[in-house]
Design a protein around this motif. Structure first.
Motif, PDB file in Angstrom:
ATOM      1  N   PHE A  16       0.865  -1.304  -0.004  1.00 43.56           N
ATOM      2  CA  PHE A  16       0.062   0.120   0.205  1.00 43.56           C
ATOM      3  C   PHE A  16       0.796   1.121   0.026  1.00 43.56           C
ATOM      4  CE2 PHE A  16      -2.050   3.606   2.452  1.00 43.56           C
ATOM      5  CZ  PHE A  16      -3.041   3.772   1.767  1.00 43.56           C
ATOM      6  N   TRP A  17       1.892   1.229   0.946  1.00 45.25           N
ATOM      7  CA  TRP A  17       2.629   2.537   0.827  1.00 45.25           C
ATOM      8  C   TRP A  17       3.758   2.520  -0.171  1.00 45.25           C
ATOM      9  CZ3 TRP A  17       0.667   6.193   3.489  1.00 45.25           C
ATOM     10  CH2 TRP A  17      -0.063   5.943   4.607  1.00 45.25           C
ATOM     11  N   ALA A  25       5.662   9.915  -6.093  1.00 41.92           N
ATOM     12  CA  ALA A  25       6.859  10.388  -6.711  1.00 41.92           C
ATOM     13  C   ALA A  25       7.006  10.950  -8.119  1.00 41.92           C
ATOM     14  CB  ALA A  25       7.727   9.171  -6.393  1.00 41.92           C
ATOM     15  N   PRO A  26       6.210  10.132  -8.881  1.00 40.15           N
ATOM     16  CA  PRO A  26       6.251  10.842 -10.449  1.00 40.15           C
ATOM     17  C   PRO A  26       5.223  11.876 -10.534  1.00 40.15           C
ATOM     18  CG  PRO A  26       4.965   8.939 -10.709  1.00 40.15           C
ATOM     19  CD  PRO A  26       5.669   8.844  -8.948  1.00 40.15           C
ATOM     20  N   THR A  27       3.883  11.771  -9.731  1.00 36.19           N
ATOM     21  CA  THR A  27       2.927  12.800 -10.154  1.00 36.19           C
ATOM     22  C   THR A  27       3.369  14.098  -9.641  1.00 36.19           C
ATOM     23  OG1 THR A  27       1.261  11.145 -10.232  1.00 36.19           O
ATOM     24  CG2 THR A  27       0.405  13.403  -9.502  1.00 36.19           C
ATOM     25  N   PHE A  28       3.912  14.576  -8.484  1.00 33.78           N
ATOM     26  CA  PHE A  28       4.262  15.780  -7.806  1.00 33.78           C
ATOM     27  C   PHE A  28       5.309  16.426  -8.893  1.00 33.78           C
ATOM     28  CE2 PHE A  28       6.533  18.799  -5.445  1.00 33.78           C
ATOM     29  CZ  PHE A  28       5.355  19.722  -4.961  1.00 33.78           C
ATOM     30  N   PRO A  29       6.297  15.947  -9.154  1.00 33.71           N
ATOM     31  CA  PRO A  29       7.211  16.787 -10.121  1.00 33.71           C
ATOM     32  C   PRO A  29       6.674  16.955 -11.250  1.00 33.71           C
ATOM     33  CG  PRO A  29       8.144  14.714  -9.380  1.00 33.71           C
ATOM     34  CD  PRO A  29       6.885  14.591  -8.730  1.00 33.71           C
ATOM     35  N   LEU A  30       5.943  15.787 -12.133  1.00 33.11           N
ATOM     36  CA  LEU A  30       5.333  16.155 -13.345  1.00 33.11           C
ATOM     37  C   LEU A  30       4.428  16.963 -13.318  1.00 33.11           C
ATOM     38  CD1 LEU A  30       5.035  15.318 -16.173  1.00 33.11           C
ATOM     39  CD2 LEU A  30       3.376  13.718 -15.388  1.00 33.11           C
ATOM     40  N   GLY A  31       3.557  17.068 -12.239  1.00 35.06           N
ATOM     41  CA  GLY A  31       2.464  18.260 -12.396  1.00 35.06           C
ATOM     42  C   GLY A  31       3.181  19.547 -11.973  1.00 35.06           C
ATOM     43  N   PHE A  32       3.971  19.637 -11.189  1.00 35.92           N
ATOM     44  CA  PHE A  32       4.744  20.987 -10.744  1.00 35.92           C
ATOM     45  C   PHE A  32       5.361  21.591 -12.107  1.00 35.92           C
ATOM     46  CE2 PHE A  32       8.170  23.676  -9.687  1.00 35.92           C
ATOM     47  CZ  PHE A  32       7.813  24.616  -8.879  1.00 35.92           C
ATOM     48  N   PHE A  33       6.112  20.777 -12.768  1.00 41.79           N
ATOM     49  CA  PHE A  33       6.685  21.280 -14.018  1.00 41.79           C
ATOM     50  C   PHE A  33       5.860  21.287 -15.139  1.00 41.79           C
ATOM     51  CE2 PHE A  33      10.663  19.637 -11.563  1.00 41.79           C
ATOM     52  CZ  PHE A  33      11.346  20.889 -11.847  1.00 41.79           C
ATOM     53  N   LEU A  59      -0.404  19.328  -2.863  1.00 40.26           N
ATOM     54  CA  LEU A  59       0.360  18.095  -2.471  1.00 40.26           C
ATOM     55  C   LEU A  59      -0.458  17.257  -1.697  1.00 40.26           C
ATOM     56  CD1 LEU A  59       2.734  16.324  -2.409  1.00 40.26           C
ATOM     57  CD2 LEU A  59       3.595  17.979  -0.481  1.00 40.26           C
ATOM     58  N   ALA A  60      -1.345  18.223  -0.944  1.00 39.12           N
ATOM     59  CA  ALA A  60      -2.483  17.223  -0.017  1.00 39.12           C
ATOM     60  C   ALA A  60      -3.406  16.602  -0.908  1.00 39.12           C
ATOM     61  CB  ALA A  60      -3.297  18.281   1.050  1.00 39.12           C
ATOM     62  N   SER A  61      -4.018  17.384  -2.092  1.00 38.56           N
ATOM     63  CA  SER A  61      -4.921  16.406  -2.973  1.00 38.56           C
ATOM     64  C   SER A  61      -4.266  15.256  -3.447  1.00 38.56           C
ATOM     65  CB  SER A  61      -5.129  17.432  -4.003  1.00 38.56           C
ATOM     66  OG  SER A  61      -5.926  16.901  -5.045  1.00 38.56           O
ATOM     67  N   MET A  62      -2.949  15.377  -3.820  1.00 38.59           N
ATOM     68  CA  MET A  62      -2.553  14.168  -4.389  1.00 38.59           C
ATOM     69  C   MET A  62      -2.070  13.181  -3.374  1.00 38.59           C
ATOM     70  SD  MET A  62       0.919  16.061  -6.868  1.00 38.59           S
ATOM     71  CE  MET A  62       0.387  17.302  -7.848  1.00 38.59           C
ATOM     72  N   ALA A  63      -1.842  13.630  -2.141  1.00 35.96           N
ATOM     73  CA  ALA A  63      -1.710  12.559  -1.176  1.00 35.96           C
ATOM     74  C   ALA A  63      -3.091  11.814  -0.920  1.00 35.96           C
ATOM     75  CB  ALA A  63      -1.281  12.965   0.033  1.00 35.96           C
ATOM     76  N   VAL A  64      -4.136  12.423  -0.854  1.00 34.88           N
ATOM     77  CA  VAL A  64      -5.293  11.802  -1.012  1.00 34.88           C
ATOM     78  C   VAL A  64      -5.630  10.862  -2.149  1.00 34.88           C
ATOM     79  CG1 VAL A  64      -7.740  12.182  -0.959  1.00 34.88           C
ATOM     80  CG2 VAL A  64      -6.628  13.531   0.545  1.00 34.88           C
ATOM     81  N   GLN A  65      -5.249  11.416  -3.383  1.00 37.28           N
ATOM     82  CA  GLN A  65      -5.422  10.478  -4.499  1.00 37.28           C
ATOM     83  C   GLN A  65      -4.429   9.289  -4.398  1.00 37.28           C
ATOM     84  OE1 GLN A  65      -4.469  13.212  -7.713  1.00 37.28           O
ATOM     85  NE2 GLN A  65      -6.082  14.787  -7.005  1.00 37.28           N
ATOM     86  N   ALA A  66      -3.232   9.497  -4.090  1.00 40.25           N
ATOM     87  CA  ALA A  66      -2.492   8.327  -3.913  1.00 40.25           C
ATOM     88  C   ALA A  66      -2.967   7.356  -2.893  1.00 40.25           C
ATOM     89  CB  ALA A  66      -0.877   8.924  -3.362  1.00 40.25           C
ATOM     90  N   MET A  67      -3.143   7.639  -1.988  1.00 38.39           N
ATOM     91  CA  MET A  67      -3.840   6.595  -1.140  1.00 38.39           C
ATOM     92  C   MET A  67      -5.230   5.766  -1.484  1.00 38.39           C
ATOM     93  SD  MET A  67      -3.594   8.235   2.940  1.00 38.39           S
ATOM     94  CE  MET A  67      -3.745   9.991   2.381  1.00 38.39           C
ATOM     95  N   ILE A  68      -5.907   6.757  -2.144  1.00 44.01           N
ATOM     96  CA  ILE A  68      -7.308   5.935  -2.795  1.00 44.01           C
ATOM     97  C   ILE A  68      -6.803   5.043  -3.985  1.00 44.01           C
ATOM     98  CG2 ILE A  68      -9.203   6.426  -4.380  1.00 44.01           C
ATOM     99  CD1 ILE A  68      -9.653   8.882  -2.330  1.00 44.01           C
TER     100      ILE A  68
END
Length: 144
Positions: A16-17, A25-33, A59-68
């Motif tokens: 899970f983790w 790991a890929p979504t945050f940098p990809l989304g940022f750039f 980032l908080a939104s992405m963390a929720v998405q990541a867990m789901i």
């Protein structure tokens, strides 16, 4: 009633983790750039986003998405007997389509955008690249 051994529970928690990391790991940098560097001028011209994005909320939104998304993987692919790449690409297709429906279609429907076509092309490209990367990584994180 089934009994889950401590080893299975530990492996499940670890998967899970790892899946959460496989998304973040890929979504945050990809989304940022993608949104704030590579296509920043285009998004500014579309007049859809705030001038000063609040990165912690993104980032908080992405963390929720990541867990789901990590929670969903073993439920959608409970007996992953095929290759991780094949399962990951299929998972990426399904979840990418779901994500695209609420991050691209719904946003274009509700927000004033200077060009719906330009917005849809950019966000479709982003979602495609994102889940092309995330899908196989999620499958690797959850492989048995």
């Amino acid at each position: 009633m089934s009994v889950v051994s401590a080893g299975e529970s530990s492996r499940s928690s670890r998967s899970f983790w790892l899946g959460v990391a496989a998304y973040l790991a890929p979504t945050f940098p990809l989304g940022f750039f993608w949104h704030l560097a590579w296509f920043e001028g285009t998004y500014r011209a579309l007049a859809i986003y705030r001038a000063d994005p609040i990165i912690p909320l993104g980032l908080a939104s992405m963390a929720v998405q990541a867990m789901i998304f990590s929670w969903a993987y073993p439920r959608l692919f409970p007996a992953d007997r095929g290759s991780a790449l094949k399962a990951g690409l299929l998972y990426g297709l399904v979840m990418g389509l779901l994500s695209w429906s609420f991050t691209t279609l719904a946003v274009a429907a509700k927000h004033p955008v200077a060009s719906i076509v330009d917005y849809m092309v950019l966000e479709t490209g982003f979602t495609f690249v994102q889940f092309l990367i995330v899908g196989p990584l999620m499958a690797l994180a959850h492989r048995n």
